[in-house]
Each structure stands twice: as C-alpha cells, then as structure tokens.
Design an enzyme around this catalytic site. Structure first.
Site, mmCIF file in Angstrom:
data_model
loop_
_atom_site.group_PDB
_atom_site.id
_atom_site.type_symbol
_atom_site.label_atom_id
_atom_site.label_comp_id
_atom_site.label_asym_id
_atom_site.label_seq_id
_atom_site.Cartn_x
_atom_site.Cartn_y
_atom_site.Cartn_z
ATOM 1 N N CYS A 10 0.815 -1.215 0.000
ATOM 2 C CA CYS A 10 0.000 0.000 0.000
ATOM 3 C C CYS A 10 0.847 1.262 0.000
ATOM 4 O O CYS A 10 0.644 2.163 -0.805
ATOM 5 C CB CYS A 10 -0.939 -0.005 1.205
ATOM 6 N N CYS B 102 -1.737 1.744 -2.844
ATOM 7 C CA CYS B 102 -2.725 2.798 -2.625
ATOM 8 C C CYS B 102 -2.145 4.205 -2.586
ATOM 9 O O CYS B 102 -2.657 5.116 -3.236
ATOM 10 C CB CYS B 102 -3.475 2.573 -1.311
ATOM 11 N N LYS C 289 -0.315 5.416 -5.889
ATOM 12 C CA LYS C 289 -1.340 5.391 -6.944
ATOM 13 C C LYS C 289 -2.260 6.598 -6.831
ATOM 14 O O LYS C 289 -2.561 7.257 -7.830
ATOM 15 C CB LYS C 289 -2.139 4.101 -6.839
ATOM 16 N N TYR D 297 -9.583 -3.401 -10.535
ATOM 17 C CA TYR D 297 -9.504 -1.983 -10.183
ATOM 18 C C TYR D 297 -8.128 -1.392 -10.485
ATOM 19 O O TYR D 297 -8.018 -0.230 -10.871
ATOM 20 C CB TYR D 297 -9.900 -1.764 -8.723
ATOM 21 N N GLU E 170 -7.771 1.842 -12.853
ATOM 22 C CA GLU E 170 -7.155 3.039 -12.279
ATOM 23 C C GLU E 170 -5.952 3.497 -13.097
ATOM 24 O O GLU E 170 -5.807 4.689 -13.392
ATOM 25 C CB GLU E 170 -6.721 2.752 -10.834
ATOM 26 N N HIS F 231 -26.437 21.978 0.811
ATOM 27 C CA HIS F 231 -26.679 22.484 -0.536
ATOM 28 C C HIS F 231 -25.760 23.675 -0.846
ATOM 29 O O HIS F 231 -25.539 24.523 0.018
ATOM 30 C CB HIS F 231 -28.141 22.935 -0.654
ATOM 31 N N GLU G 260 -25.676 15.654 -1.307
ATOM 32 C CA GLU G 260 -27.056 15.816 -0.841
ATOM 33 C C GLU G 260 -28.026 14.931 -1.627
ATOM 34 O O GLU G 260 -29.133 14.645 -1.162
ATOM 35 C CB GLU G 260 -27.496 17.279 -0.934
#
Length: 450
Positions: free
Chosen positions: A43, A48, A51, A177, A181, A435, A440
């Site tokens: 990682c 991770c 990346k 993935y 990616e 908002h 939302e």
C-alpha cells in the site's frame, strides 16, 4: 514464554503486520518483525498511496481545461514526468521512516531481511535462527502474470511507479480496479491509452450499473477500452511492443502493463516446514481468530485472500494484538466493508451489489440518480455522476450505497457509518442535505426507480 527469543515474530511489515507488531509490543509482548523489501508493504510503496498521488496528478489536465469556463486564462500546460515520479518517491521514503518509528517506538525489533520458517517455532532470518512462541505471517500479495508468450516484456503496477521515461502509447491489460485506475492515470497524464480485458465488462464483483456507467465515462475521457480481447502474444521490436490478439489483429505501444490479478505471497516462506497448510491458490486458510491449522501460527491480510484491502488488514492486525496480548475478543465484520476505486471519476461503494441484494431482499427498492455535477455547468465538461441506494422494502433499512463521481470515496465513507449502524431510508429522507453539493443527492432521492 521465556524459553523463546520472542513472544511474537511477524513476517512482513505491511500495514497489517506493522499494526499487529506495534500494538502487541505496546501491550507488553516481545516482538520482532522481518521485512525483505520495504516498510509499509504494498500500500505505502507500490499501491494505494503512490497510486492516489498519481491520480491527483493525472486529474490536473482536466482542471486546466475546466478553469477556462471560470474565467482563468493561461498558457498551454506541460507535464514533467520526473517531477511527479521523484516527488512521489520522496513522500514514500518519508512514510517509510514513519513506519520505522511506529515500530521502534514501542520496542519492536525491526529486521530488514528475508525470514523463512524452519520449524513450528523457529525462523531463519538472513542466516540467523530465532525462536518465537507465536508467529504471524503477513506477507501480502504479489502481481500475477498471465502465461501468454512474451509476457516478460510487460511491466506490472510495481514498476509503473518508477518508469525512467513516460510513454506516449500504453496498453493496460486487465479488468480489475488496478487496471482501470492505471488506464485513467496514463490517459490523464497524456499517454494514448488502451485498456484490454478478456471479459465482457470490467470490474467484476462491483455493481453492474456502476460498471457500465464507468465504462461510458472513461471511454468519453479518451481511454480506448477493448472488451472480449484475448491476447495471443507480445513481441518486442526495438523500443516498440506489438501485441497480437487471438483474432489476428495487432496493437503497437511503447509500454505494456499487465494488471490481471494478485496472488498470496507464500512461496519460499518455509510454511511446509512448520506444518502450515495452504489452499490451492497459495492462500493460508485461517479461522475466525486468524489461526492456521498450526494454532500458534497466525496469518492476516492479502495472504489469507479474504479481502485485499489495507484497512481490512489493519483491522485484522488489531484483532491479533488485542486478542493475544490484551485479553480482548475482537472480530472483523466483513459484511459492510466500504471501498473505493480511484478511477476517473472515482467509485465509492458499501454493501452488496444490486444483483446480490436482490437475492437477499426480495422486496428490494432501488433509488438511483444520474446528473451533471454543478461544476461542469460552467466548465462545459460532459462528465456525469451516478448514485444508487439499495433499500430493503420490508425493513426500510438502507443496505447499500454505490457512487461514481468526484470524491466518491470521501462521500461513501460517511454513508458506510450509517449503513453499518442500520439507518433506514426514512432516516436518510429526514436528514437535511448540504446544498449545493453532490452528496445531498443521497438524502433527496424520494422515488424508487425499480
């Protein structure tokens, strides 16, 4: 305990192994950890962290274009690959130092060498034999290369972080993935990028609606996605690589990256000498307390091949430390583990896919929304966002949330807390939205679409 050199010997200083080692030491155990490559594991070093830094870098090309719609005018931007690569490397080196301090602080002995089991309680570390009452295997996973001729000319994600030169044309092989990616990374940084996958649709195991949405989005961004694409061979001609497909067609590129999966990293660890049984895949089977068939030998993380996610390995490491040395009875709940894919746009997900949820919840209600983010009303970009909530029609419980859009991981992390806590759709509806935000939308979807 005094008959052994250590109470706990950890093999592998990735996220899970480091957490187990340092917390066990903090609880008073005598702990050593061996790592032959780099502190922090996949990682931190080739996964991770670097990346996502590359994903940030790749997104600036669109940001520069989008700025014009907001009144910003500048010269044509240029990209300097060595700057991104080397800045990333310096950050990784900084994190390596942090991991070392995390271990040495509570008193863990750090041994930077390969460790191999020689018996049920003994380990050879670079020619030195030590003994431990308990052993933890946390050696992670390693990229697997498919067996087509010429695959030795390809790189894996490991090497992609350290390329000497940035390629103009890239072929990414795979549909998981990592492949998706990196296709976005290479394309965003300026390479002509093709993604080749053997199956009908990539990201197998994720929600099908999200998968199809992502396919359309990354194609719109310029990635040439080739599905049902079967590679027959890869040949090198000087600095050019030519991929031949089973249908006879060819594709030329300057770099071929293979990301077709990762396998548990158990070869050469001496597990057989200790009597540890392995699955056919090479994974180490464990029980709910992460014990192998040899009760004092444990395993966690990618090497047990349950969920190849860093936070899961860390949670498993906490179980090892707490249960063995602090009198706890921890368990990891794998039911609603949130995760993100840092493709562009991002995917965030928690809970089952729609396909899985329908099997568990016959009265499933699907709330879904797709829209153009507010930012792009001025930027002019056509990128869209998709959100989906899955609700059990009988109990009104929200059982899953899926999103594809900017900062999806950041948004879904908060939703994961609500889903793990058992929040209902009525409670989502009663929550006032912030908002104007994309997030939302998750509390304003009122009508089920299916």
């Amino acid at each position: 305990m005094a008959d052994y050199d250590f109470d706990l010997f950890v093999i592998g200083a990735g996220s899970g192994g480091v957490r187990a080692a340092r917390m066990s030491a903090a609880y008073g155990a005598r702990v050593a950890i061996a790592e032959e490559r780099y502190l922090g594991g996949t990682c931190v070093n080739v996964g991770c962290v670097p990346k996502k830094l590359f994903v940030y870098g790749a997104h600036f090309a669109e940001d520069f274009e989008d700025a014009a719609g907001f009144g910003w005018n500048g010269g044509a931007p240029t990209f300097d690959w060595p700057v991104l690569r080397d800045n990333k490397t310096r950050e990784i080196e900084r994190l390596n130092g942090i991991y070392r301090n995390l271990l040495t602080g509570p008193g863990v002995e750090v041994i930077e060498a390969r460790a191999r089991l020689t018996g049920p309680h003994t380990i050879d570390v670079d020619g030195r034999e030590v003994s431990a009452e308990r052993i933890l295997v946390a050696t992670g996973s390693w990229p697997v290369l498919p067996p087509f001729p010429g695959v030795e000319h390809a790189i894996t994600s490991n090497e992609a972080f350290y390329l000497g030169e940035f390629p103009q044309r890239v072929l990414v092989v795979g549909g998981g993935y990592i492949a998706v990616e990196f296709a976005g990374i290479f394309q965003g940084l300026g390479a002509e990028t093709r993604l080749s996958y053997r199956g009908e649709l990539f990201l197998r195991g994720f929600d099908e609606g999200i998968r199809r949405f992502v396919l359309d989005e990354i194609r719109a961004k310029g990635v040439d996605v080739s599905l049902n694409s079967h590679i027959a061979r890869l040949d090198r001609h000087g600095e050019e690589f030519v991929t031949t497909l089973e249908d006879g067609s060819t594709h030329a590129s300057d770099l071929v990256m293979v990301a077709t999966g990762r396998a548990p990293n158990t070869a050469g660890l001496g597990l057989e000498a200790a009597g540890v049984q392995l699955a056919e895949s090479g994974a180490i089977p464990v029980d709910d307390e992460y014990r192998t068939n040899v009760p004092h030998i444990h395993a966690i993380g990618d090497v047990i091949d349950r969920m190849q996610l860093t936070p899961v390995a860390i949670a498993e490491g906490m179980c090892i430390a707490g249960n063995l040395y602090n009198g706890e009875s921890r368990r990891v709940d794998y039911a609603n583990v949130p995760t993100a894919i840092f493709c562009q746009p991002n995917i965030g997900t928690v809970g089952p896919t729609e396909e899985e949820a329908r099997k568990r919840h016959p009265g499933l209600k699907v709330f879904e929304s797709s829209f153009r983010p507010m930012k792009h009303t001025l930027s002019g970009r056509g990128e869209r966002t998709m959100m989906k909530l899955l609700v059990d029609g009988d109990s009104d419980a929200v059982v899953a949330a899926h999103m594809c859009g900017p900062d999806a991981g950041e948004i879904v992390q908060g939703l994961a807390v609500a889903i793990v806590a058992g929040a209902t759709k009525t409670q989502f509806d009663a929550t006032v939205g912030i908002h104007p935000t994309a997030a939302e939308e998750f509390v304003t979807m009122r009508e089920a679409v299916r």
